[in-house]
Write a protein that holds these residues in place. Structure first.
Motif, PDB file in Angstrom:
ATOM      1  N   LEU A   8      75.013  -3.324  53.330  1.00 20.61           N
ATOM      2  CA  LEU A   8      73.664  -2.714  52.699  1.00 20.61           C
ATOM      3  C   LEU A   8      72.869  -1.823  53.506  1.00 20.61           C
ATOM      4  O   LEU A   8      72.196  -2.054  54.464  1.00 20.61           O
ATOM      5  CB  LEU A   8      72.921  -3.830  52.069  1.00 20.61           C
ATOM      6  N   ALA A  20      68.523  -5.044  45.452  1.00 19.51           N
ATOM      7  CA  ALA A  20      69.676  -4.797  45.748  1.00 19.51           C
ATOM      8  C   ALA A  20      70.146  -5.990  46.681  1.00 19.51           C
ATOM      9  O   ALA A  20      71.149  -6.727  46.474  1.00 19.51           O
ATOM     10  CB  ALA A  20      70.080  -3.337  46.296  1.00 19.51           C
ATOM     11  N   VAL A  57      75.524   0.560  48.982  1.00 19.09           N
ATOM     12  CA  VAL A  57      76.268  -0.658  49.057  1.00 19.09           C
ATOM     13  C   VAL A  57      77.793  -0.360  49.368  1.00 19.09           C
ATOM     14  O   VAL A  57      78.525   0.485  48.703  1.00 19.09           O
ATOM     15  CB  VAL A  57      76.130  -1.755  47.997  1.00 19.09           C
ATOM     16  N   GLY A  65      78.290   1.243  45.379  1.00 22.79           N
ATOM     17  CA  GLY A  65      77.240   1.314  44.677  1.00 22.79           C
ATOM     18  C   GLY A  65      75.850   2.070  45.234  1.00 22.79           C
ATOM     19  O   GLY A  65      75.850   2.046  46.603  1.00 22.79           O
ATOM     20  N   PHE A  66      75.066   2.599  44.677  1.00 22.60           N
ATOM     21  CA  PHE A  66      73.766   3.087  45.138  1.00 22.60           C
ATOM     22  C   PHE A  66      72.876   3.343  44.286  1.00 22.60           C
ATOM     23  O   PHE A  66      73.099   3.544  42.860  1.00 22.60           O
ATOM     24  CB  PHE A  66      74.186   4.540  46.119  1.00 22.60           C
ATOM     25  N   VAL A  69      71.538  -0.891  42.199  1.00 25.34           N
ATOM     26  CA  VAL A  69      72.782  -1.737  42.271  1.00 25.34           C
ATOM     27  C   VAL A  69      72.855  -2.720  41.217  1.00 25.34           C
ATOM     28  O   VAL A  69      72.218  -3.576  40.952  1.00 25.34           O
ATOM     29  CB  VAL A  69      72.757  -2.307  43.771  1.00 25.34           C
ATOM     30  N   LYS A  71      74.669  -5.988  40.092  1.00 19.69           N
ATOM     31  CA  LYS A  71      75.204  -7.152  40.529  1.00 19.69           C
ATOM     32  C   LYS A  71      76.525  -7.408  40.007  1.00 19.69           C
ATOM     33  O   LYS A  71      77.501  -7.885  40.593  1.00 19.69           O
ATOM     34  CB  LYS A  71      74.102  -8.308  40.374  1.00 19.69           C
ATOM     35  N   ILE A  74      79.156  -5.096  41.567  1.00 13.92           N
ATOM     36  CA  ILE A  74      79.537  -5.616  42.832  1.00 13.92           C
ATOM     37  C   ILE A  74      80.699  -7.004  42.729  1.00 13.92           C
ATOM     38  O   ILE A  74      81.547  -7.124  43.464  1.00 13.92           O
ATOM     39  CB  ILE A  74      78.454  -5.952  43.651  1.00 13.92           C
TER      40      ILE A  74
END
Length: 85
Positions: A8, A20, A57, A65-66, A69, A71, A74
């Motif tokens: 991260l 995030a 991420v 991801g950016f 984010v 969840k 991810i």
């Protein structure tokens, strides 16, 4: 089997970064991975690369991801990664 690493990229005083990190820590309850947190302000190169994108991420080195984010995204990526291993 190697441990999955979530990296991260963050900076101080970043509310999106805090959200995030909280989301990623929630995922830690259901998935086994190592979380590495890197403050982009530790490197001019990182500031140049991610300055406007943070939080960013990476999952085992791949950007997943950016900004805001997700969840669930991810989590899905973690599950896919664990199936491949």
């Amino acid at each position: 089997m190697t441990q999955t690493i979530i990296t991260l990229y963050t900076r101080n005083r970043c509310p999106l970064c805090d959200k995030a990190k909280a989301a990623i820590l929630e995922l830690k309850k259901e998935s086994d991975f190592e979380l590495k947190e890197i403050d982009i302000e530790s490197s001019d190169e990182l500031i140049e690369r991610y300055g406007l994108m943070i939080p960013v991420v990476h999952l085992d080195g791949e950007e997943v991801g950016f900004g805001f984010v997700d969840k669930f995204d991810i989590s899905k990526r973690l599950q896919e990664k664990n199936r491949i291993k």
